[in-house]
Design an enzyme around this catalytic site. Structure first.
Site, PDB file in Angstrom:
ATOM      1  N   GLU A  76    -104.182  24.257-105.079  1.00 43.89           N
ATOM      2  CA  GLU A  76    -103.327  24.207-106.261  1.00 43.89           C
ATOM      3  C   GLU A  76    -104.043  24.850-107.447  1.00 43.89           C
ATOM      4  OE1 GLU A  76    -102.794  19.886-106.796  1.00 43.89           O
ATOM      5  OE2 GLU A  76    -103.440  19.790-104.721  1.00 43.89           O
ATOM      6  N   HIS A 102     -97.907  23.133-105.634  1.00 43.50           N
ATOM      7  CA  HIS A 102     -98.669  22.208-104.793  1.00 43.50           C
ATOM      8  C   HIS A 102     -98.490  22.599-103.315  1.00 43.50           C
ATOM      9  CE1 HIS A 102    -100.460  18.463-103.540  1.00 43.50           C
ATOM     10  NE2 HIS A 102    -100.520  18.006-104.767  1.00 43.50           N
TER      11      HIS A 102
END
Ligand SMILES: *[C@@H]1O[C@H](CO)[C@@H](O)[C@H](O)[C@H]1NC(C)=O
Ligand SMILES: *[C@@H]1O[C@H](CO)[C@@H](O)[C@H](O)[C@H]1NC(C)=O
Ligand SMILES: *[C@@H]1O[C@H](CO)[C@@H](O)[C@H](O)[C@H]1NC(C)=O
Ligand SMILES: *[C@@H]1O[C@H](CO)[C@@H](O)[C@H](O)[C@H]1NC(C)=O
Length: 381
Positions: free
Chosen positions: A343, A189
Site C-alpha cells: 500500500e 489496499h
C-alpha cells in the site's frame, strides 16, 4: 508519470460515454482491458476484484485476492479491505486523537487503542458511484459528508480513475475538501499472490521475492502496529532488509527468532505489517519489485508517495474462500501468510508526528487538491 499520459484521452472520451450508462457484466463486475492485462472492479469500496496478467508460459493468472460473489464483500465478517480504498484517512490515527489549529479532535477507536482506516464508516465500506467507463478505464467517485467518519469535519469529494495499458495498471486519485481543513490521506489496499495460490509446494508468500531499492529506512512501530516516532535503519541481511539485494525472499529472515512476532500482536504476528520509507528515488523509478519464481510474474510499482506499507497477511485465518480463478483442488482457502498487501501512502499517523514534517501534507482544506498516483507494471522473470 506514465498514468497522467493515459488520463488525458480518458477525460476527453468521457462526454461520449456518459450518455449510455456504464454497465457491468452479469457477475456485477466492470471490466477494463489492454494488451497483456485485464482488470475487474465493483462500486463497493471502488474495489479491484480480479487482475489478470500473463505468466511465464503466457497463461492468464489472476494475481489479486477477492471473491467471485460480489454480494459477499459487504457481508464478509473479516473485511480485510480487499483491493479497495480506505478513507478519508488511511491506516492508524494514534490513540484516536489529532490536533488541528489548536483544537483536538477525537476519532473512533476500532483497532485496540487506535483508529484504523477512519473507523467504522470508512470509504472501503461504501458503494461508490461509477462516473465514467471506457474499454480501458473506469472512474468512481465518493461524497463523504462532514463528520461521517467521527471526528473528521468537512465534506470531502473523492474520485479514483483506474486505467490499463500495455501490462500496466494505473491508479489516480484526487480529493478536495471545499469547506474545512481535514485529515486526508489515501491508498490502494492491494493484496497480491502472484501464483494465484496454485503453487502445489507452498501456500505461503515467503517464496515471493521483494525488492525495495530505496527503502533502507522504516518506521519503528509498537505492538499495535502504531509508529512510535522513531525511524529505524535496516541492516543488510537483517529482518527489515529488502534493499540490499534484488532477490531477497519475503521469508528470508524466517529463521530469525524475531520473525514470529515481528509485526506485533503480542508476539502473534509473523512477518511484516509496517511502513518502509522511499528515500531519494528518481522520478518514475520502480520503488517496489515483487516477483515469484513459480509463475515467473514480476510486478513493478511506481508511485508519487513517500513509502509503502508491506503486510504479509498474518491475520488471514483460513476461513476466506479463494476465487474460482485461484488455488488448486486441495487448496481453496486464504491461509495465514499466503498473500502480501502493498500500500503506497504517506507516513503512517503523520498528523501526530510533527517531527517528520508531514502534518501539513496530510491535511487538505479549501482551495487545495489532494492527489495520489501509482502504477503497477507486470512482466515475467
Ligand atoms: C469500516 O466500516 C464498516 C461499516 O461501518 C465497519 O463494519 C468496519 O469495521 C470498518 N472497518 C474498520 C477497519 O474499522
Ligand atoms: C452517488 O451519487 C448520488 C447522486 O448524486 C449521491 O446522492 C450519493 O451520495 C453518491 N454516493 C456516494 C457514495 O458518493
Ligand atoms: C461528530 O460525530 C460525533 C459522534 O458521531 C459527535 O460526538 C460529535 O459531536 C460530532 N462533531 C461535530 C462537530 O458535529
Ligand atoms: C523456495 O525457494 C527456495 C530457494 O530457492 C527453494 O529451495 C524452495 O524449494 C522453494 N520452496 C517452494 C515451496 O517453492
Amino acid at each position: 508519470m506514465r498514468c497522467s499520459i493515459v488520463a488525458l484521452p480518458v477525460l476527453a472520451a468521457a462526454t461520449s460515454v456518459v450518455a449510455q450508462a456504464p454497465k457491468p457484466g452479469e457477475d456485477g463486475k466492470y471490466t477494463i482491458s489492454s494488451s497483456g492485462i485485464r482488470a475487474q472492479f465493483i462500486p463497493y469500496g471502488a474495489t479491484l476484484t480480479n487482475l489478470f496478467v500473463e505468466d511465464k508460459n503466457g497463461e492468464e493468472v489472476d494475481v489479486v485476492l477477492g471473491y467471485d460473489d460480489i454480494n459477499y464483500y459487504p457481508k464478509d465478517p473479516g473485511h480485510p479491505v480487499y483491493n479497495s480504498i480506505p478513507g478519508r484517512y488511511v491506516n492508524r490515527i494514534g490513540k484516536g486523537k489529532y490536533t488541528l489549529d489548536g483544537t483536538t479532535y477525537t476519532t473512533e477507536l476500532n483497532d485496540g487503542s487506535n483508529t484504523l482506516h477512519s473507523g467504522t464508516n470508512n470509504w472501503s465500506y461504501r458503494v461508490w458511484n461509477v462516473t465514467d467507463h471506457t474499454e480501458d478505464s473506469i472512474t468512481f467517485s465518493v461524497r463523504d459528508a462532514s463528520n461521517s467518519s467521527q471526528g473528521m469535519l468537512g465534506l470531502v469529494e473523492g474520485q479514483v480513475t483506474y486505467s490499463v495499458s500495455d501490462s500496466t495498471w494505473n491508479i489516480k486519485m484526487e480529493a478536495t475538501s471545499p469547506d474545512e481543513k481535514t485529515p486526508l490521506m489515501l491508498t490502494h489496499h492491494t493484496y497480491f499472490n502472484l501464483d494465484a495460490f496454485k503453487n502445489p509446494d507452498t501456500q505461503k508468500i515467503w517464496n515471493h521475492t521483494l525488492y525495495l531499492p530505496y527503502s533502507k529506512r522504516y518506521l519503528v512501530a509498537d505492538d499495535g502496529a502504531l509508529p512510535t516516532g522513531k525511524i529505524g535503519t535496516a541492516e543488510p541481511g537483517g529482518i527489515d532488509d529488502f534493499f540490499s539485494e534484488p532477490d531477497l525472499f519475503l521469508g528470508h529472515a524466517r529463521s530469525d527468532p524475531k520473525f514470529a512476532g515481528n509485526c506485533g500482536g503480542g508476539g502473534a504476528c509473523e512477518g511484516y505489517n509496517g511502513y518502509f520509507l522511499i528515500d531519494d528515488a528518481p522520478k518514475d523509478a520502480v520503488v517496489v519489485k515483487l516477483s515469484s519464481g513459480f509463475s515467473g510474474i514480476t510486478a513493478d510499482l511506481r508511485t508519487d508517495q513517500l513509502g509503502v506499507v508491506v503486510y504479509s497477511c498474518n491475520w488471514m485465518d483460513g476461513t476466506a474462500d479463494l476465487k474460482s480463478t485461484q488455488g488448486t483442488k486441495a487448496n481453496r482457502k486464504v491461509v495465514r501468510s499466503s498473500c502480501v498487501a502493498i500500500e503506497a501512502q504517506d507516513y503512517v499517523d503523520g498528523i501526530n508526528h510533527p517531527e517528520w514534517g508531514r502534518v501539513e501534507k496530510q491535511i487538505t482544506g479549501p482551495g487545495q487538491k489532494y492527489s495520489w498516483e501509482s502504477s503497477w507494471t507486470f512482466g515475467t522473470l
